[in-house]
Design an enzyme around this catalytic site. Structure first.
Site, mmCIF file in Angstrom:
data_model
loop_
_atom_site.group_PDB
_atom_site.id
_atom_site.type_symbol
_atom_site.label_atom_id
_atom_site.label_comp_id
_atom_site.label_asym_id
_atom_site.label_seq_id
_atom_site.Cartn_x
_atom_site.Cartn_y
_atom_site.Cartn_z
ATOM 1 N NE ARG A 54 -1.598 -2.397 2.675
ATOM 2 C CZ ARG A 54 -1.730 -3.658 2.224
ATOM 3 N NH1 ARG A 54 -2.795 -3.984 1.568
ATOM 4 N NH2 ARG A 54 -0.806 -4.567 2.444
ATOM 5 C CB THR A 55 3.370 2.585 2.350
ATOM 6 O OG1 THR A 55 2.591 2.068 3.420
ATOM 7 C CG2 THR A 55 3.889 3.965 2.715
ATOM 8 C CE LYS A 84 27.304 -2.507 -5.070
ATOM 9 N NZ LYS A 84 27.377 -1.389 -6.011
ATOM 10 N NE ARG A 105 6.958 0.602 5.151
ATOM 11 C CZ ARG A 105 5.748 0.074 4.992
ATOM 12 N NH1 ARG A 105 5.613 -1.197 4.644
ATOM 13 N NH2 ARG A 105 4.664 0.808 5.177
ATOM 14 C CG HIS A 133 3.212 3.768 8.620
ATOM 15 N ND1 HIS A 133 3.360 4.656 7.567
ATOM 16 C CD2 HIS A 133 2.824 2.586 8.052
ATOM 17 C CE1 HIS A 133 3.083 4.026 6.434
ATOM 18 N NE2 HIS A 133 2.762 2.782 6.697
HETATM 19 N N1 CP Z 1 -0.442 -0.184 5.830
HETATM 20 C C1 CP Z 1 0.767 -0.391 5.276
HETATM 21 O O1 CP Z 1 1.765 0.264 5.632
HETATM 22 O O2 CP Z 1 0.779 -1.338 4.312
HETATM 23 P P1 CP Z 1 2.057 -1.783 3.483
HETATM 24 O O3 CP Z 1 3.019 -2.446 4.465
HETATM 25 O O4 CP Z 1 1.548 -2.723 2.439
HETATM 26 O O5 CP Z 1 2.684 -0.543 2.907
#
Ligand code: CP
Length: 305
Positions: A54-55, A84, A105, A133
């Site tokens: 999703r993100t 590396k 991320r 998040h």
């Molecule tokens: N909700 C969420 O962060 O989903 P993903 O891990 O698929 O990005």
């Protein structure tokens, strides 16, 4: 409001949130009318050291729908020069020169903050380990506003992995901007909400309870916010097994919910919401995921404006 970086939910106040939601509503209209090419000269890098559906894809879709370009790597730990031995700081210094914004991320709490210290373009935290998040929490709030019609005066039940669940931490912080919020935390014994989140809520006058019996809190809830027990965060399979399978939203839970209430989940799910729930109008989790597109378009708009 213009953010240099989006690192954590505490940087948002109510005025910022209302402004962001107004832009997100405009983005819904832009998507409906076929998109825009307003950022055709901008490049967004997605740098993902942990898996995502999703993100990453909603950010990439958001950038595409605004006419911008996307570069990046979905498995940065393997497919970038991190393997590396390159430091995160060096990677960010270099990628800053190729991009107008970096969406990252990472596995480690605080990684986004580290990146922001050396970046010359905005860093957007797309999840830092078990930390925060923020963009998920922003789309969660936007969903509550759309579905319930308000954010003030709600009772939200947060369920599941509250210890490692970064979306729960960020959402708790954001909710402190609203009036008369009640949060019920319902979690297995070994993944309770951390003390630092409770301390923040205490300091900001947010009312909360910790209640292990889900049946006691469901009938008055406006929002059930279910989360996955994140196997990948546990140090042993035994600990994971202790936490898993305790709270499942199924038809029985649905039957005890208010008619005007919703079920949310940041997704992915792994059995904690039964599929029999999906057709109920209160199942808001796929609409929630769609709202991620509009909120992330709005964040990019603020970034480039
Ligand atoms: N909700 C969420 O962060 O989903 P993903 O891990 O698929 O990005």
């Amino acid at each position: 409001m213009q953010h240099e970086h989006i690192i954590g939910a505490k940087q948002f106040n109510r005025e910022h949130l209302e402004e962001l939601f107004e832009i997100a509503r405009e983005m819904e209209r832009i998507v409906e009318s076929g998109g825009s090419n307003r950022y055709q000269n901008k490049v967004m890098t997605t740098l993902f050291f942990e898996p995502s559906t999703r993100t990453r894809l909603s950010f990439e879709s958001a950038m595409s729908r605004l006419g911008g370009k996307v570069i990046g790597t979905e498995n940065a730990a393997m497919f970038s020069s991190t393997i590396k031995g390159e430091t995160l700081e060096d990677t960010i210094r270099v990628v800053s020169a190729y991009s107008d914004v970096i969406v990252m991320r990472h596995t480690e709490i605080g990684a986004a903050q580290r990146a922001a210290k050396v970046a010359t373009v905005p860093i957007i935290n797309a999840g830092d380990g078990a930390g925060e998040h923020p963009t998920q929490a922003l789309l969660d709030l936007y969903t509550i506003q759309k579905e319930i019609g308000r954010i003030d005066d709600i009772h939200i039940v947060m369920i599941g992995d509250l210890a490692y669940g970064r979306t729960v931490h960020s959402l708790s912080y954001l909710l402190s901007n609203f009036k008369n919020i009640k949060i019920s935390f319902t979690a297995p014994e070994n993944v309770q909400i951390p003390a630092y989140v409770k301390n923040f809520l205490d300091e900001n006058g947010v009312s909360y309870v910790e209640e292990s019996d889900l049946t006691k809190v469901v009938p008055t809830a406006d929002v059930l916010y279910q989360t996955r027990i994140q196997k990948e965060r546990f140090s042993s399979v035994e600990d994971y097994k202790k936490a898993s399978g305790q709270y499942i939203i199924d038809q029985k839970v649905l039957d005890s919910m208010k008619e005007k209430s919703i079920i949310m989940h940041p997704l992915p799910r792994a059995g904690e919401i039964a599929e029999e729930v999906d057709d109920d109008p209160r199942a808001a989790y796929f609409r929630q995921a769609q709202n991620g597109l509009y909120i992330r378009m709005a964040l990019l708009e603020q970034c480039f404006k």
